[in-house]
Design a protein around this motif. Structure first.
Motif, PDB file in Angstrom:
ATOM      1  N   PRO A  15      76.974  44.218  -4.407  1.00  0.00           N
ATOM      2  CA  PRO A  15      76.235  45.771  -4.997  1.00  0.00           C
ATOM      3  C   PRO A  15      75.072  44.601  -5.194  1.00  0.00           C
ATOM      4  N   LEU A  16      75.390  43.820  -5.979  1.00  0.00           N
ATOM      5  CA  LEU A  16      74.309  43.246  -6.952  1.00  0.00           C
ATOM      6  C   LEU A  16      73.486  42.572  -6.421  1.00  0.00           C
ATOM      7  N   LEU A  17      73.763  41.642  -5.712  1.00  0.00           N
ATOM      8  CA  LEU A  17      73.109  40.892  -4.661  1.00  0.00           C
ATOM      9  C   LEU A  17      72.822  41.670  -3.132  1.00  0.00           C
ATOM     10  N   ALA A  18      72.791  42.833  -3.157  1.00  0.00           N
ATOM     11  CA  ALA A  18      72.203  43.607  -1.416  1.00  0.00           C
ATOM     12  C   ALA A  18      71.390  44.545  -2.607  1.00  0.00           C
ATOM     13  N   ALA A  19      71.165  44.465  -4.228  1.00  0.00           N
ATOM     14  CA  ALA A  19      69.727  45.879  -4.780  1.00  0.00           C
ATOM     15  C   ALA A  19      68.604  44.466  -5.088  1.00  0.00           C
ATOM     16  N   GLY A  20      69.014  43.178  -5.161  1.00  0.00           N
ATOM     17  CA  GLY A  20      68.313  42.501  -5.313  1.00  0.00           C
ATOM     18  C   GLY A  20      68.545  42.100  -7.253  1.00  0.00           C
ATOM     19  N   LYS A  21      69.069  42.696  -7.462  1.00  0.00           N
ATOM     20  CA  LYS A  21      69.236  42.078  -8.908  1.00  0.00           C
ATOM     21  C   LYS A  21      69.758  40.091  -9.415  1.00  0.00           C
ATOM     22  N   VAL A  22      70.658  40.257  -8.584  1.00  0.00           N
ATOM     23  CA  VAL A  22      70.728  38.761  -8.522  1.00  0.00           C
ATOM     24  C   VAL A  22      70.183  37.674  -7.357  1.00  0.00           C
ATOM     25  N   CYS A  23      69.714  36.834  -7.354  1.00  0.00           N
ATOM     26  CA  CYS A  23      68.844  36.614  -6.056  1.00  0.00           C
ATOM     27  C   CYS A  23      69.782  36.084  -5.331  1.00  0.00           C
ATOM     28  N   GLY A  24      68.563  35.860  -3.786  1.00  0.00           N
ATOM     29  CA  GLY A  24      69.621  35.728  -2.813  1.00  0.00           C
ATOM     30  C   GLY A  24      70.395  34.374  -2.883  1.00  0.00           C
ATOM     31  N   THR A  25      71.778  34.465  -2.097  1.00  0.00           N
ATOM     32  CA  THR A  25      71.743  33.102  -2.600  1.00  0.00           C
ATOM     33  C   THR A  25      73.532  33.509  -0.918  1.00  0.00           C
ATOM     34  N   GLU A  26      73.350  32.609  -0.418  1.00  0.00           N
ATOM     35  CA  GLU A  26      74.361  32.136   0.666  1.00  0.00           C
ATOM     36  C   GLU A  26      75.214  30.564   0.613  1.00  0.00           C
ATOM     37  N   ALA A  27      76.528  31.075   1.266  1.00  0.00           N
ATOM     38  CA  ALA A  27      76.915  29.414   1.218  1.00  0.00           C
ATOM     39  C   ALA A  27      76.484  28.288   3.013  1.00  0.00           C
ATOM     40  N   VAL A  28      75.951  27.953   2.720  1.00  0.00           N
ATOM     41  CA  VAL A  28      75.359  26.269   3.486  1.00  0.00           C
ATOM     42  C   VAL A  28      76.666  25.736   3.803  1.00  0.00           C
ATOM     43  N   GLU A  29      76.615  25.155   4.558  1.00  0.00           N
ATOM     44  CA  GLU A  29      77.524  23.624   5.332  1.00  0.00           C
ATOM     45  C   GLU A  29      77.646  21.950   4.342  1.00  0.00           C
ATOM     46  N   PRO A  30      78.260  22.040   2.993  1.00  0.00           N
ATOM     47  CA  PRO A  30      78.556  20.639   2.537  1.00  0.00           C
ATOM     48  C   PRO A  30      77.847  19.951   3.015  1.00  0.00           C
ATOM     49  N   ALA A  31      78.543  19.665   3.696  1.00  0.00           N
ATOM     50  CA  ALA A  31      77.774  18.346   4.744  1.00  0.00           C
ATOM     51  C   ALA A  31      77.043  18.183   5.302  1.00  0.00           C
ATOM     52  N   ARG A  32      76.049  18.792   5.925  1.00  0.00           N
ATOM     53  CA  ARG A  32      74.912  18.919   5.898  1.00  0.00           C
ATOM     54  C   ARG A  32      73.616  18.774   5.296  1.00  0.00           C
ATOM     55  N   PHE A  33      74.053  18.873   3.941  1.00  0.00           N
ATOM     56  CA  PHE A  33      73.702  18.802   2.912  1.00  0.00           C
ATOM     57  C   PHE A  33      73.713  17.672   1.846  1.00  0.00           C
ATOM     58  N   ALA A  34      74.765  16.908   2.397  1.00  0.00           N
ATOM     59  CA  ALA A  34      75.032  15.900   1.649  1.00  0.00           C
ATOM     60  C   ALA A  34      74.232  14.380   1.356  1.00  0.00           C
ATOM     61  N   ALA A  35      73.482  14.378   2.360  1.00  0.00           N
ATOM     62  CA  ALA A  35      72.046  13.722   2.562  1.00  0.00           C
ATOM     63  C   ALA A  35      71.317  13.774   1.233  1.00  0.00           C
ATOM     64  N   VAL A  36      70.618  15.042   1.123  1.00  0.00           N
ATOM     65  CA  VAL A  36      69.966  15.512  -0.254  1.00  0.00           C
ATOM     66  C   VAL A  36      71.038  16.116  -1.736  1.00  0.00           C
ATOM     67  N   ALA A  37      72.110  16.471  -1.805  1.00  0.00           N
ATOM     68  CA  ALA A  37      72.632  16.742  -2.809  1.00  0.00           C
ATOM     69  C   ALA A  37      73.715  15.367  -3.817  1.00  0.00           C
ATOM     70  N   GLY A  38      74.348  14.925  -2.672  1.00  0.00           N
ATOM     71  CA  GLY A  38      74.895  13.470  -2.875  1.00  0.00           C
ATOM     72  C   GLY A  38      76.140  14.171  -2.346  1.00  0.00           C
ATOM     73  N   ALA A  39      77.561  13.856  -1.341  1.00  0.00           N
ATOM     74  CA  ALA A  39      78.970  13.957  -1.036  1.00  0.00           C
ATOM     75  C   ALA A  39      79.768  14.493  -1.966  1.00  0.00           C
ATOM     76  N   GLN A  40      79.570  14.240  -3.164  1.00  0.00           N
ATOM     77  CA  GLN A  40      80.514  14.737  -4.134  1.00  0.00           C
ATOM     78  C   GLN A  40      81.121  15.941  -4.350  1.00  0.00           C
ATOM     79  N   TRP A  41      80.147  17.325  -3.630  1.00  0.00           N
ATOM     80  CA  TRP A  41      79.845  18.827  -3.616  1.00  0.00           C
ATOM     81  C   TRP A  41      81.040  19.515  -3.027  1.00  0.00           C
TER      82      TRP A  41
END
Ligand code: SAM
Lengths: 476, 48
Positions: free
Chosen positions: A52-78
């Motif tokens: 509900p906090l997310l839907a009300a915009g009180k917390v910044c918009g957040t979604e999980a993404v596939e870690p493998a897709r971003f390994a090159a960016v963020a590193g593979a340790q996450w």
């Protein structure tokens, strides 16, 4: 599949919690989570209070993404990677007005209360957990949530005091602007400094006996006890989640009651006392409006010396986002209240002195980015502000022009009003300075300097005859 | 002890009990009472 990212960098302000880190990649905001933080995230997104906090915009918009897709960016340790909504313009608590810091604090407490009720807590309580979407505060530190351990007080209380409650108390009780105090100390104001400011009868002002004096005394008396040990003792003595909630509710009540004690400033009455005739004002508005519609809608407009925000609001009709910069905290506070009352969502008012803009702060001076590095604008408004810098602050006219041009993106537009030395307002500023100190402060010299940096597209003399408006393309 | 090794957070935890009102103040009082009796007990065992 991995996407090739060309522009990757780590947020230099996100290193304090090793369990997660923020990255920017091609305009996207990503957060890497280690195994434990990833577990906390899964619990959080399955909880009753967070969606509900997310839907009300009180917390910044957040979604999980596939870690493998971003390994090159963020590193593979996450273990998990989150993608966040982009905050239109990053600001720091020392650029907020009293009302802004108070509303940010209230949002933090509201979120904490919701979390505690659901068996979660936040690891910290810093003002840097919040940002703005126009005049709406947003909680951005999603990595701060974790399941609460029963019988433990809020770990963020000290930070909350140092970066939010104490600054508010300074302005509410003493009439002292808090901004320079926060700007000078990334961790905020420690209790023992506050204690020295609240002596005599001031000891008894709301919030001061417990949050300042008792807090300072307790810190000193328990300084050689490890906090883990104290947590154990508190649990043993019967500290409970209900008590943690009761404490948060009391802090909320205190914060909600605080009102600023501003010194009444000269600028607050500017629109009533300024020297514009109705004809001048109408011509100026028309000029600015035309500049705003000269090309496609500008994404970001900077209004420098915004005062009551008349032109920032005008800009908001055409622009994606407007940052209204003004040096006077009391004026910004009024502007913030007015914008909220009007539900104007696209203007962010900020306290900033153009002759002393926020430098980089924190670790290595990069943890909190300097104002000048936080983004240049598609269109810059500098209306009736050049004389304040050139005469009021002795900045050479050529350097004022450079500063304004540098605030624009290459190819961006600068809309600037030059107030002639004969104008009553300029004359008032000149009267405070030794005669003949500014031989270069002339309309022809300003026009020459502007033409050296920009391609002037349009100019208009206001009917009063003592002000010239320019619309110019930077680097064109 | 050197300043950097002191834990400024410890005191902040106890204050929150007091901020929580009467019930919280009772928790803080109990914590202090337990510390006191623990010290007393330690002294007695040291002497015997
Ligand atoms: C003459 S008013 C112009 C207001 C508005 N731009 C307009 O055209 O109606 C100048 C404003 O600039 C602000 N100002 C003056 N010097 C400044 C500085 N160094 N940094 C930021 N704002 C400043 C003043 O506080 C005041 O609100």
């Amino acid at each position: 599949m991995t996407i090739p990212h060309t522009d990757v960098r780590t947020d230099p302000g996100s290193f304090r919690d090793p369990a997660n880190r923020v990255f920017y990649a091609d305009g996207e905001v990503l957060r890497g989570l280690d195994a434990r933080a990833a577990r906390d995230w899964r619990a959080l997104s399955a909880s009753d209070f967070f969606p509900p906090l997310l839907a009300a915009g009180k917390v910044c918009g957040t979604e999980a993404v596939e870690p493998a897709r971003f390994a090159a960016v963020a590193g593979a340790q996450w273990a998990a990677v989150l993608r966040h909504e982009r905050i239109p313009f990053v600001s720091h608590p020392y650029e907020w007005s009293f009302g802004m810091l108070r509303d940010a604090a209230l949002l933090h407490l509201e979120i904490l209360r919701a979390a505690l009720t659901a068996g979660f807590t936040t690891k910290d309580g810093s003002a840097y957990n919040l940002q703005w979407r126009g005049v709406e505060p947003v909680f951005i530190d999603v990595g701060s949530f974790e399941p609460a351990r029963d019988g433990e007080p809020w770990a963020g209380y000290r930070q909350f005091c140092q970066t939010m409650l104490y600054p508010l108390l300074l302005t509410a009780h003493l009439g002292v602007d808090f901004q320079p105090w926060l700007r000078a100390q990334v961790d905020g104001i420690p209790p023992e400094q506050m204690r020295r400011l609240f002596t005599g009868v001031r000891r008894l002002l709301p919030g001061v006996p417990t949050h300042v004096h008792l807090h300072s005394a307790m810190q000193q008396r328990n300084a050689d006890a490890a906090s883990g040990e104290v947590r154990e003792q508190l649990r043993g003595a019967g500290f409970s989640r209900e008590l943690a909630l009761a404490a948060v509710r009391r802090i909320e009540r205190l914060v909600r009651r605080l009102r600023p004690r501003h010194v009444r400033s000269h600028w607050a009455d500017y629109q009533r006392t300024c020297s514009y005739s109705a004809a001048d004002r109408a011509a100026k508005e028309r000029f600015v409006e035309l500049a705003l519609t000269a090309a496609g809608p500008p994404r970001l407009v900077l209004d420098l010396g915004a005062n009551d925000g008349r032109y920032a609001r005008l800009a908001a009709r055409y622009a994606g986002y407007v940052v209204a910069v003004e040096q006077d905290p009391a004026v910004v506070d009024e502007l913030y209240a007015a914008l909220r009352a009007d539900e104007q969502r696209r203007v962010l008012p900020l306290v900033l002195d153009l002759a002393d803009p926020s430098p980089g702060g924190g670790w290595r001076g990069v943890e909190r980015a300097a104002f000048a590095t936080r983004g240049r604008a598609d269109l810059v408004l500098a209306l009736a502000v050049v004389h304040h810098l050139a005469i009021g602050r002795n900045v050479p006219l050529a350097q004022v022009v450079d500063q304004l041009a540098d605030a624009c993106l290459p190819g961006g537009r600068l809309v600037v009003e030059f107030v002639h030395p004969e104008d009553p307002m300029a004359r008032r500023l000149l009267a405070n300075k030794p005669a003949g100190l500014f031989p270069d402060y002339r309309p022809d010299e300003f026009a020459r300097l502007l033409a050296a940096r920009c391609r002037v597209e349009r100019r208009v003399e206001l009917p009063g005859g003592t002000r010239t408006l320019y619309q110019a393309v930077v680097g064109g | 002890m050197h300043l950097a090794y002191l834990d400024a957070g410890s005191g902040s935890l106890i204050v929150q009990a007091v901020v929580g009102g009467v019930a919280g103040a009772a928790v803080a009082a109990k914590l202090y009472w337990r510390r006191l009796t623990a010290r007393y007990r330690r002294q007695r065992t040291d002497r015997s």
